[in-house]
Design a protein around this motif. Structure first.
Motif, PDB file in Angstrom:
ATOM      1  N   PRO A  63       0.805  -1.231   0.000  1.00 14.97           N
ATOM      2  CA  PRO A  63       0.000   0.000   0.000  1.00 14.97           C
ATOM      3  C   PRO A  63       0.838   1.282   0.000  1.00 14.97           C
ATOM      4  CG  PRO A  63      -0.325  -1.278   2.032  1.00 14.97           C
ATOM      5  CD  PRO A  63       0.515  -2.101   1.137  1.00 14.97           C
ATOM      6  N   ARG A  64       2.020   1.220   0.654  1.00 13.18           N
ATOM      7  CA  ARG A  64       2.842   2.431   0.686  1.00 13.18           C
ATOM      8  C   ARG A  64       3.398   2.783  -0.698  1.00 13.18           C
ATOM      9  NH1 ARG A  64       6.785   0.669   5.406  1.00 13.18           N
ATOM     10  NH2 ARG A  64       6.286  -1.302   4.377  1.00 13.18           N
ATOM     11  N   LEU A  65       3.419   1.792  -1.595  1.00 15.43           N
ATOM     12  CA  LEU A  65       3.859   2.060  -2.970  1.00 15.43           C
ATOM     13  C   LEU A  65       2.666   2.440  -3.847  1.00 15.43           C
ATOM     14  CD1 LEU A  65       6.018   2.068  -5.234  1.00 15.43           C
ATOM     15  CD2 LEU A  65       5.634  -0.379  -5.509  1.00 15.43           C
ATOM     16  N   THR A  66       1.598   1.650  -3.744  1.00 16.16           N
ATOM     17  CA  THR A  66       0.430   1.917  -4.596  1.00 16.16           C
ATOM     18  C   THR A  66      -0.214   3.264  -4.272  1.00 16.16           C
ATOM     19  OG1 THR A  66      -0.916   0.606  -3.093  1.00 16.16           O
ATOM     20  CG2 THR A  66      -0.124  -0.511  -5.063  1.00 16.16           C
ATOM     21  N   ALA A  67       0.091   3.802  -3.075  1.00  8.65           N
ATOM     22  CA  ALA A  67      -0.435   5.111  -2.698  1.00  8.65           C
ATOM     23  C   ALA A  67       0.003   6.194  -3.693  1.00  8.65           C
ATOM     24  CB  ALA A  67       0.027   5.476  -1.291  1.00  8.65           C
ATOM     25  N   TRP A  68       1.184   6.025  -4.283  1.00 11.82           N
ATOM     26  CA  TRP A  68       1.642   7.077  -5.204  1.00 11.82           C
ATOM     27  C   TRP A  68       2.129   6.558  -6.551  1.00 11.82           C
ATOM     28  CZ3 TRP A  68       6.835   6.422  -6.383  1.00 11.82           C
ATOM     29  CH2 TRP A  68       7.597   5.678  -5.468  1.00 11.82           C
TER      30      TRP A  68
END
Ligand code: GDP
Length: 463
Positions: free
Chosen positions: A232-237
């Motif tokens: 999620p910390r990657l897909t967030a941006w």
């Protein structure tokens, strides 16, 4: 420039001509063959990243992977398991360093990729040169960890030298894998900071904006390699392509299949059923069983008994293919690594002295007449000296700035004459782009990249 001693039988050989471009297109089918080299600072995670990618693509059997995992756990290095997919020798395993240019294959949607895993250790740059000389495209692996990216990128780090070497050796498209993003909490600003610095540097080195791309990932976690990321910390941006999707977007390299045949020998070995074979990459033209070739610089003739492309017997191999050829009519002792197999009627040039245009990188002591260097070219590294300094050139226009200079300093561009101790087989840049490039090293550093403009002296080297 036909060498002396071309035998009359040359015209009687089987070498019949074909429409190479059409045949190549036919074989191509829907998958384009592309040679990929992986470069970057030691410990950036190159082996882990590519090993994990191969695993996810199903190129590594579960059982093999399990074995690697167990073995590496025994040695207390379990995180190295993926790297072991690529690091084959025991010596490399116990040291955890990839030394030789190992070769592996994988397929993506549109491409058949031959992976040349270049070593990252400092002593191994000569191997990396061989790897990059055979590559069409590159993945530059960057360690995103705070402090580590900086070390690899600063002078003395290998990030810069590898990128420079790759570009000088003809690699024009590059993907930057910003790796170990797990160590920086998948931070967008860290990613962008790295992208900005590298973009600027890679453009300076000569890569075009359109041929540069960046992918955030974690080789160890397997994140964003072949599957849409779940972190999620990657897909967030991040909504861009995965590493494999980006590999699929490499433009197809031009293959000089209709030029005279050339192959630089990178391996010579005894065959299982007698006879002997050579290994290498076809750099121009095509080759078929039954053809005759000239072995330079000795000028001997050999017959091609068998052609193997990727361990499969083939009826033809083209420029860009990594092949094994079993030879007849010649002794194993008269073929050495670095020799060139070439077309009988239009053979390779033998040179003891060349005139070349060079670009000088970093230097501590300026280059003067008689400066000793190692000439890195295709599969060879030959002792040589800079025999004459002909002119200093303007770096952007190429015009002569000064004739017969006394010395050449760092970051300059010049015309020089290079003399070899022994005869080497080379080509001019105007005739074979890929075969006209070389590197000069001295004292363990790459000091210059060059293009061969003229063969000044040469003779067939009789054995
Ligand atoms: P190479 O020298 O570039 O081939 O690097 P390796 O693949 O041998 O990896 C060097 C070290 O970094 C090993 O201990 C790996 O387990 C570790 N490593 C590789 N990729 C990652 C990653 O994505 N995240 C983290 N945290 N560690 C990684």
């Amino acid at each position: 420039h036909a060498p002396m001693g071309v035998p009359r039988s040359a015209s009687r050989s089987k070498n019949e001509k074909i429409d190479a471009k059409a045949e190549y297109a036919k074989r191509q089918g829907d998958k384009e063959l592309i040679n990929l080299v992986v470069i970057g600072h030691v410990d950036a995670g190159k082996s882990t990243l590519m090993g994990h990618l191969l695993y996810q693509l199903g190129s590594v059997h579960q059982r093999t992977m399990h074995k690697y995992e167990q073995e590496s756990r025994k040695l207390g290095k379990s995180s190295f398991a993926f790297a072991w997919v690529l690091d084959e020798t025991d010596e490399e395993r116990s040291r955890g360093v990839t030394m030789d240019v190992a070769q592996t294959r994988f397929v993506t949607e549109k491409k058949m990729v031959t992976l040349l895993d270049a070593p990252g250790h400092k002593d191994f740059i000569p191997n990396m040169i061989t790897g990059a000389a055979q590559a069409d495209v590159a993945i530059l692996v960057i360690n995103a960890t705070r402090g580590e990216f900086e070390t690899g990128f600063e002078s003395g780090g290998q990030t810069r030298e590898h990128a420079l070497l790759a570009r000088s050796l003809g690699v024009s498209q590059i993907i930057v894998a910003v790796n170990k993003m797990d160590t920086v909490d998948w931070g967008q600003s860290r990613y962008e900071e790295i992208v900005k610095k590298l973009r600027q540097f890679l453009k300076q080195v000569g890569f075009k904006e359109a041929d540069l791309s960046f992918v955030p990932c974690s080789g160890l976690g397997g994140e964003n390699l072949t599957k849409t990321p779940s972190e999620p910390r990657l897909t967030a941006w991040y909504t861009g392509p995965t590493l494999v999707q980006q590999i699929d977007q490499f433009k197809n390299p031009e293959r000089p299949v209709d030029k005279p045949f050339r192959l630089s020998v990178s391996d010579v070995f005894k065959g299982a059923t007698g006879g002997f074979s050579i290994g290498g990459r076809v750099s121009a033209g095509y080759i078929r069983p039954g053809d005759k070739v000239m072995v330079m610089p000795a000028g001997n003739i050999a017959g091609i008994k068998n052609v193997t492309v990727d361990d499969l017997t083939a009826q033809i191999a083209f420029a860009g293919d990594h092949v094994t050829l079993s030879l007849t009519g010649i002794d194993m002792s008269s073929v050495n690594i670095g020799f060139v197999l070439c077309d009988l009627l239009s053979p390779s040039h033998c040179a003891t002295r060349i005139r070349a245009k060079i670009v000088i990188f970093n230097l501590e002591v300026p280059v003067t007449r008689g400066y000793p260097v190692v000439f890195h070219y295709q599969c060879i590294n030959e002792p040589a000296i800079i025999k004459r300094l002909v002119a200093i050139l303007n770096k952007s226009t190429g015009e002569v700035v000064k004739n017969r200079p006394k010395c050449l300093t760092k970051n300059s561009s010049a015309i020089v004459e290079v003399e070899f101790e022994r005869t080497v087989c080379v080509e001019m840049y105007t005739e074979f782009r890929d075969l006209g490039r070389f590197m000069l090293r001295s004292g363990g550093h790459t000091i210059a990249a060059g293009m061969i403009e003229e063969i000044l002296q040469g003779k067939v080297q009789k054995d």
